[in-house]
Every structure is written in structure tokens, then in C-alpha cells.
Design an enzyme around this catalytic site. Structure first.
Site, PDB file in Angstrom:
ATOM      1  CG  ASP A 181      -2.040  -0.945   1.116  1.00 28.29           C
ATOM      2  OD1 ASP A 181      -2.105  -1.624   0.083  1.00 28.29           O
ATOM      3  OD2 ASP A 181      -2.865  -1.001   2.044  1.00 28.29           O
TER       4      ASP A 181
ATOM      5  CD  GLU B 144     -14.872   3.747  12.838  1.00 32.37           C
ATOM      6  OE1 GLU B 144     -14.647   3.216  11.737  1.00 32.37           O
ATOM      7  OE2 GLU B 144     -15.879   4.436  13.061  1.00 32.37           O
TER       8      GLU B 144
ATOM      9  CE  LYS C 269      -7.603   2.192   5.578  1.00 33.41           C
ATOM     10  NZ  LYS C 269      -7.466   1.043   4.701  1.00 33.41           N
TER      11      LYS C 269
ATOM     12  CG  ASP D 169      -5.358  -5.102   4.749  1.00 28.24           C
ATOM     13  OD1 ASP D 169      -6.011  -4.502   3.875  1.00 28.24           O
ATOM     14  OD2 ASP D 169      -4.190  -5.486   4.599  1.00 28.24           O
TER      15      ASP D 169
ATOM     16  CE1 TYR E  61     -16.424   1.179   6.523  1.00 30.91           C
ATOM     17  CE2 TYR E  61     -15.266  -0.675   7.523  1.00 30.91           C
ATOM     18  CZ  TYR E  61     -15.622   0.059   6.408  1.00 30.91           C
ATOM     19  OH  TYR E  61     -15.171  -0.322   5.177  1.00 30.91           O
TER      20      TYR E  61
ATOM     21  CE  LYS F 188     -14.762   5.947   9.689  1.00 28.63           C
ATOM     22  NZ  LYS F 188     -15.741   4.864   9.693  1.00 28.63           N
TER      23      LYS F 188
ATOM     24  CE  LYS G  96      -3.282   2.220   4.701  1.00 27.80           C
ATOM     25  NZ  LYS G  96      -2.695   1.511   3.607  1.00 27.80           N
TER      26      LYS G  96
ATOM     27  CB  CYS H 167      19.836 -23.652 -13.486  1.00 28.44           C
ATOM     28  SG  CYS H 167      18.223 -24.138 -12.864  1.00 28.44           S
TER      29      CYS H 167
ATOM     30  CB  CYS I 191      18.301 -27.951 -15.309  1.00 30.78           C
ATOM     31  SG  CYS I 191      18.524 -26.257 -15.891  1.00 30.78           S
TER      32      CYS I 191
ATOM     33  CB  CYS J 199      17.281 -21.297 -15.441  1.00 32.68           C
ATOM     34  SG  CYS J 199      17.290 -22.867 -16.316  1.00 32.68           S
TER      35      CYS J 199
ATOM     36  CB  CYS K  53      14.862 -25.815 -16.162  1.00 26.50           C
ATOM     37  SG  CYS K  53      15.028 -25.549 -14.402  1.00 26.50           S
TER      38      CYS K  53
HETATM   39  S1  IVH Z   1     -14.633   4.403   6.436  1.00 26.92           S
HETATM   40  C1  IVH Z   1     -15.668   7.313   3.165  1.00 26.92           C
HETATM   41  N1  IVH Z   1     -13.814   2.883   8.412  1.00 26.92           N
HETATM   42  O1  IVH Z   1     -10.494   1.308   4.254  1.00 26.92           O
HETATM   43  C2  IVH Z   1     -15.067   6.487   4.208  1.00 26.92           C
HETATM   44  N2  IVH Z   1     -13.085   2.362   6.222  1.00 26.92           N
HETATM   45  O2  IVH Z   1      -9.107   3.224   2.550  1.00 26.92           O
HETATM   46  C3  IVH Z   1     -15.059   5.077   3.849  1.00 26.92           C
HETATM   47  N3  IVH Z   1     -11.669   0.370   6.090  1.00 26.92           N
HETATM   48  O3  IVH Z   1     -12.836   1.385   1.644  1.00 26.92           O
HETATM   49  C4  IVH Z   1     -14.532   4.097   4.729  1.00 26.92           C
HETATM   50  N4  IVH Z   1     -11.710  -0.124   8.221  1.00 26.92           N
HETATM   51  O4  IVH Z   1     -12.426  -0.818   2.903  1.00 26.92           O
HETATM   52  C5  IVH Z   1     -13.769   3.111   7.091  1.00 26.92           C
HETATM   53  N5  IVH Z   1     -13.196   1.603  10.246  1.00 26.92           N
HETATM   54  C6  IVH Z   1     -13.163   1.833   8.931  1.00 26.92           C
HETATM   55  C7  IVH Z   1     -12.437   1.005   8.056  1.00 26.92           C
HETATM   56  C8  IVH Z   1     -12.415   1.314   6.699  1.00 26.92           C
HETATM   57  C9  IVH Z   1     -11.265  -0.469   7.037  1.00 26.92           C
HETATM   58  C10 IVH Z   1     -11.338   0.263   4.669  1.00 26.92           C
HETATM   59  C11 IVH Z   1     -12.522   0.302   3.749  1.00 26.92           C
HETATM   60  C12 IVH Z   1     -12.336   1.533   2.927  1.00 26.92           C
HETATM   61  C13 IVH Z   1     -10.854   1.684   2.965  1.00 26.92           C
HETATM   62  C14 IVH Z   1     -10.468   3.107   2.674  1.00 26.92           C
END
Ligand code: IVH
Length: 665
Positions: A33, A113, A115, A117, A223, A287, A311, A405, A408, A423, A428
Site C-alpha cells: 500500500d 477505529e 482499519k 485490512d 462502520y 473520523k 497507517k 541453475c 538443471c 535459467c 528445466c
Molecule cells: S470508512 C468514506 N472505516 O479502508 C469512508 N473504512 O481506505 C469510507 N476500512 O474502503 C470508509 N476499516 O475498505 C472506514 N473503520 C473503517 C475502516 C475502513 C477499514 C477500509 C474500507 C475503505 C478503505 C479506505
């Protein structure tokens, strides 16, 4: 000067689009990312400095990939936006300063919150019942994954919500413990393990067999409530409480923060807990809490101004390099891999790390016996980031990259314009192993039962030397091997035979032409309907295709015309695997121009089979009933769509009438 800038902008756009496709459509990202964001930032900066090159279709203006054809497309009533990323405290404070300025210095509260993955999804409820799930897709239009998401453990089918109709959004994920169990099972069955839980989730949601989806241990957290103010709520925190009370899974680690310092403290405390969570988080989302303030801040075409992602740095651990081994890939690239003293990192035991190529070994100056720091982004396979030179005791051994290699013993070749060392021996054994595994894999010929262990056995016993030999295998041949009994041998032979029916684009991908991935194979297959037409194409003509640059075009032409390959292609044609004479008889386009809506469960075919049958006859399937709908096909438990069809006076077919229509077609 300006030509160089324009070129760079174009290259960046192409690269970003390619990575978007790999991420969203193929669920097989090639870069992290952070690397992706660096490309996007560079492009955004160049576009800001040189506005004459701005384009509305630039990836800086759009989110994600295009929707998937296998699932009906649905337009989001409210677009599903993305979030901008920050990577350090300064960037986060800059976000806060922007918010303050836009709010005319009115201090905002924040909600933080984890995040997750995973895969974002939008869920629709009506009358307290789950009615539909749609993926993000390109942010405007996503895929209808209602049936698959309906199998998720954590998804409430019924809720006690105060609102008659609403849409919630959240993240579907696979717990790390389940992910590891699944990967271990895949490994044992000779299937390719998933790189990370996110890919496992994305891949599972796109399976066509609902029963198989139900076996995948996925769950979710929600969320967001779409248009929450219209539902009478005034803060995001209130939204989260209301959703929890209604019966939705809401992450217990969400925090309300009175100011930006509290946000920073919460970021640190969650970082410390990260290892103990049974799901992967790559950061946190911050947020603005007040919904009126969110409304005032608004959004760009791509992301809201009221929220941002922070991140976390990739997690690191210290361990020792016990050995350096070489792996030969299917295109002959030789990759060095460090064998490590097992070490625990983000919930998994790590025993290997990639060293990428010889240059990387030199850059790091890594030696056998060295103490090293390894790092794991989102993926299972970590990388070595640096050597702890102060820990050397003089007994470490320099690694000499061999000239031959490892599989082989052919002399390795260094191409001038690449870091890769390869190779070039087409027979091979290790390359053959990888090529056959690729050929049999799901996105290629999808041959059930032909995993790495069986491929190994077939090669070792000399039963198979190339793709064509697979189609010559007989049950008697397999019965000579201990691993096979009558039934399993017959199954494998049948599975191989059935793979002749795969679409041409899968076959093209299966051939393993360098630089031709799932998406470029699909582009090529739609332009060139069969092998013969592709064989006629020259490099220049190929380059006119979207996605095909000079490197890809050259690789295709040289593959198709290499002598050994020509013979192989001819054999595959004779065996009925490739070639126009073996295409299925064309189905009459008797439903051309007609639009169908499918609803409810059919007893004798899955929804996808029904859709495929309609499309094969030239018809179209859409997801919602309108005046333009020609037929609504109803199965058992069909709900509101059947009512709507009646209200609009659209013709309704039950399963028998539909089967009859297909029969006659
Ligand atoms: S809010 C407009 N809250 O992250 C705001 N997103 O990079 C939309 N994600 O598409 C998302 N945890 O797939 C929000 N607590 C969270 C999240 C979250 C993971 C992901 C989600 C979003 C992406 C944005």
C-alpha cells in the site's frame, strides 16, 4: 521538459491503473500500500503543478478497480469513497489543521477505529431483513454479492433497527487463525496458499459456488450508516452505538477522542494491542464525530475531507539467516530466499523471507549466519530489511550466487536491462514444475486435483514433460503410482479432459507467457478470438491494445514463435485444447436484445448458470426490475422483485417456463 513530464504522468497513470486492477480485480497485488500511495502522490503532485495535464479519468480522481462481470453490477446510491492515507504524526496534524480551517476553527471531536485490512461491502436492509450486499467496485458501481455475503457467520439476517430501510457499510475479513488453518489445508492439498487474509477474503467472496463460500470462515464489522443524519442521528459515535444495539457487529476497539492528542494516544495504545487481535489491521481510521461537521467538510471525488487513514509501520522482528536457497520460477527467474531461525511476527511463525534478487543480496550485504531485521507488510512472505552488522562474529559466510541453475545446472543468464537472473533451459525440471502448477491453477485451466504434489510425481516418473502430455495421460498410467487408486485416477483424467472447455482467455493465461497476467490475457482474448488470429498479430498491432506495451508485445510474439512452443501449440491444437476447430458449437442468439431479472432460488440451476445460459444466447441480466425488463425469472422465496414485476406488468417466468424458453432457444 514538458514532454518528459507528460510521459512520466502517463507512465504513472498506466502503472497505477495496472496496480488497481491487480488489487481489486485479481486480488493479487504486486506492491505494498505504501508503494502504491507513493506512486499516487507523485502523480497528484505532478498534476497539481501542471494542471494542463489533468484528466477527469485520471486514477487520482477515481477509486479502485472496475466491477466484476461474473456478478451483476449495481450502482451505489451514495458512492463508496476511499480514504486518504497518512504515515506519521506530522501528516496527521496537517489533516487536523485542514479540518480546523474548514470548520472556521470550531474544534472537532474524533472517532478512531481500527482499519481492518479486508474487503469493503455495502449491506441493504428493508423491514429489518438483510436484502442485498454490494462490493465497492470502482466506488460508483459494485458487484452484487448478496448470496455469498448471506453465508457469513457474523452477518445479521434480521435486525432490530429503528429505520424501515437503510444501508450500512463495513469490512468483511477472515480471522488470522482461520486464515492459517485454510492456508495449511491448501498447502497440504497442493494448492497455492493465499498471500494474506485480505486476498483470501476477496477470492472467497468471488467464488461462484455458494456452498464453498459458506465453508470459508469470514465475518465482518460495520462502520458506517449511509445518510445517517436522515435517520435522525447527529454523531458518528451515536451511529456506532445504534448499529450495535440493532444487532450488527461493531468493533469493540473503536474510541471516541476529545481532541487530536487523544487521537495520538489512542493510535499508540492500539498499536501495542495489534499483535493480540485475531484480524489484520494496517492502521486506524480517524473520523470527525459530528455529522453536521462531516457534512460541512464534504468530500472530494475520491475521499471525504472528514476522515483519514493513519497507517502503521510494517512490523519487524529480529532473527538469524541459517541459509540462502534459490528458487526457480516458472519463467526461469532465479529468486534467492533466506531460510530463517523461526521467529514469531504479527501472529505467525516466520521461517523464510525473500531476498528478491542478487542485487538485493549485495545491497543488504547479507551473509549466511547474519542477524537480520525482517519485516512483514500485509503479506505472509516477509522481506529482509537490514543486517545487524554489530552482531557479526566473523563466522558469517558470503553467499556466492551460483553461475548454474540449481535445478538443471544450465548456465544462468543475466539480461542487460533487468535485475533478474534466469535459467533459459525450457526443460528445466523446477521451471516445468512451476509452469505445470500455473497451468492447472484456478485462474488458468482450473484442474482439480493437480496440485504441486501430483505435478511433482508426474514429472518425476516421466509421465509428463509438457502441457500436452497431460492430455495424453490414461487411467492405467496413473495406476502405476502408489498415490492413485481407480477412482482418484479416473477423477484426475476426467478433470484434465474437462479443462478443454475453459474459456480461451484462461487458456491464454495458462500458457504462462511472460508479462501476460489474468487481465492482459482477457484483453488479448477479446481482441483475438482464437489462437490463429493471435498468431497473425505482429508486435506493433499488439501494442495498440490497452495494457500491452512494447515489452509485453515482444514477449507474446517471441513466445508464440519460438520453435519449441510452436510445436507445443500444434500438439495442444491436435489434442483439442486449443484452436477454432474445437470451439463449442455456437449457440443461436435467440435472446438477443432481451433483458432478464433473476430472483429467488431455482431448483435445477444456480443463479450463475442461469445468467450464463441467458448471456450465451445473447440476452442480458440486470439486477433490478424496471419498465425495460423483458422477463423476470422467479424461483423459490422470491421477494420484492417479483412484486415489483407484477406492479409494473412485466412478464414473469417460473422455472419450468424459463427452462422451456432455453430449450427452444
Ligand atoms: S470508512 C468514506 N472505516 O479502508 C469512508 N473504512 O481506505 C469510507 N476500512 O474502503 C470508509 N476499516 O475498505 C472506514 N473503520 C473503517 C475502516 C475502513 C477499514 C477500509 C474500507 C475503505 C478503505 C479506505
Amino acid at each position: 521538459m514538458s514532454a518528459t513530464i507528460r510521459k512520466r504522468i502517463e507512465t504513472l497513470r498506466r502503472e497505477i491503473q495496472r496496480h488497481n486492477r491487480l488489487y481489486y480485480e485479481d486480488a493479487a497485488p504486486e506492491i505494498s500500500d505504501a508503494e502504491f500511495d507513493a506512486l499516487l502522490r507523485e502523480l497528484a503532485e505532478l498534476e497539481a503543478k501542471h494542471p494542463q495535464y489533468r484528466r477527469p479519468d485520471s486514477p487520482t480522481q477515481r477509486v479502485g478497480g472496475a466491477p466484476d462481470q461474473a456478478f451483476p453490477s449495481v450502482r451505489h446510491a451514495v458512492p463508496m469513497l476511499s480514504l486518504d492515507n497518512t504515515y506519521n504524526v506530522d501528516e496527521l496534524r496537517a489533516f487536523h489543521d485542514r479540518v480546523l480551517k474548514l470548520l472556521a476553527e470550531e474544534e472537532p471531536r474524533y472517532v478512531l477505529e481500527p482499519k481492518l485490512d479486508g474487503v469493503a461491502v455495502s449491506l441493504h436492509y428493508a423491514g429489518g431483513r438483510y436484502t442485498r450486499a454490494v462490493t465497492r467496485g470502482d466506488g460508483r458501481t459494485g458487484d452484487d454479492v448478496t448470496r455469498n455475503v448471506g453465508t457469513l457467520r457474523g452477518l445479521p439476517q434480521r435486525v432490530r433497527a429503528a429505520w424501515p430501510e437503510f444501508e450500512v457499510r463495513g469490512e468483511i475479513y477472515m480471522p488470522v487463525s482461520d486464515f492459517e488453518r485454510i492456508n495449511a489445508a491448501r498447502d497440504a492439498a497442493g494448492e497455492k496458499p493465499f498471500a494474506n487474509p485480505r486476498n483470501a477474503t476477496a477470492g472467497s467472496l468471488k467464488m461462484l459456488d455458494r456452498e464453498a463460500v459458506a465453508q470459508r470462515p469470514m465475518t465482518l464489522f460495520v462502520y458506517q450508516l449511509v445518510e445517517a443524519e436522515a435517520h435522525g442521528l447527529t454523531s458518528h459515535w451515536q451511529v456506532l452505538q445504534a448499529l450495535r444495539k440493532s444487532g450488527f457487529p461493531v468493533n469493540p476497539h473503536n474510541r471516541r477522542c476529545r481532541d487530536v492528542d487523544a487521537v495520538l494516544a489512542a493510535i499508540d495504545s492500539l498499536r501495542a494491542e495489534r499483535d493480540h487481535l485475531d484480524y489484520q489491521i494496517d492502521g486506524v481510521v480517524i473520523k470527525v464525530d459530528s455529522l453536521p461537521q462531516q457534512r460541512e467538510l464534504g468530500a472530494t471525488a475520491k475521499a471525504p475531507r472528514w476522515g483519514i487513514a493513519f497507517k502503521y509501520e510494517a512490523e519487524q522482528a529480529e532473527t538469524r539467516v541459517n541459509d540462502i536457497l534459490l528458487q526457480v520460477g516458472r519463467t526461469g527467474v532465479v529468486t534467492p530466499v533466506a531460510e530463517l531461525e523461526p521467529v514469531w511476527l504479527t501472529g505467525v511463525t516466520i521461517t523464510r523471507a525473500t531476498l528478491h534478487n542478487r542485487d538485493e543480496i549485495e545491497r543488504l550485504d547479507v551473509r549466511v549466519g547474519d542477524s537480520v531485521v525482517i519485516e512483514r507488510g500485509g503479506d505472509v512472505i516477509p522481506k529482509v530489511v537490514r543486517v545487524l552488522e554489530q552482531k557479526r562474529r566473523g563466522r558469517e559466510k558470503h553467499f556466492r550466487f551460483p553461475k548454474k541453475c540449481p535445478s538443471c545446472k544450465t548456465l544462468l543468464v543475466e539480461a542487460e536491462d533487468e535485475v533478474a537472473i534466469r535459467c533459459e533451459n525450457p526443460s528445466c525440471p523446477q521451471q516445468l514444475q512451476r509452469r505445470l502448477e500455473h497451468f492447472a491453477s484456478r485462474s488458468a485451466m482450473d484442474i482439480a486435483g493437480l496440485g504441486s504434489q501430483n505435478v511433482h510425481l508426474l514429472l518425476e516418473r516421466g509421465l509428463v514433460r509438457d502441457f500436452a502430455d497431460l492430455y495424453r495421460l490414461r487411467v492405467e498410467d496413473l495406476l502405476q503410482l502408489d498415490r492413485f487408486a481407480e477412482k482418484s485416477a479416473r477423477n484426475l483424467v476426467d478433470a484434465i479432459a474437462a479443462s478443454r472447455e475453459r474459456p480461451w482467455r484462461n487458456k491464454l493465461f495458462a500458457l504462462g507467457i511472460r508479462h501476460v497476467g489474468v487481465s492482459s490475457a482477457a484483453v488479448l482474448a477479446s481482441r483475438y478470438p482464437d489462437l490463429d488470429s493471435l498468431l497473425q498479430a505482429g508486435e506493433e498491432e499488439l501494442q495498440e491494445l490497452e495494457d500491452v506495451g512494447p515489452r509485453v508485445a515482444a514477449s507474446i510474439v517471441s513466445f508464440l514463435h519460438a520453435r519449441g512452443n510452436r510445436r507445443l501449440l500444434d500438439e495442444l491444437r491436435e489434442l483439442g485444447v486449443l484452436g477454432p476447430e474445437h470451439r463449442r458449437p455456437a449457440v443461436a442468439q435467440s435472446l438477443a436484445g432481451l433483458t432478464f431479472v433473476l430472483t429467488g432460488t431455482l431448483a435445477h440451476m444456480t443463479r450463475h448458470e442461469a445468467q450464463a445460459a441467458i448471456e450465451a444466447r445473447g440476452g442480458r441480466v440486470t439486477s433490478s426490475v424496471s419498465k425495460k425488463t423483458d422477463y423476470v425469472v422467479i424461483g423459490a422465496d422470491s421477494g420484492s422483485k417479483a412484486e415489483k414485476a407484477r406492479a409494473l406488468g412485466r412478464p414473469i417466468l417460473d422455472e419450468a417456463a424459463f427452462a422451456d424458453m432455453l430449450q427452444r432457444a
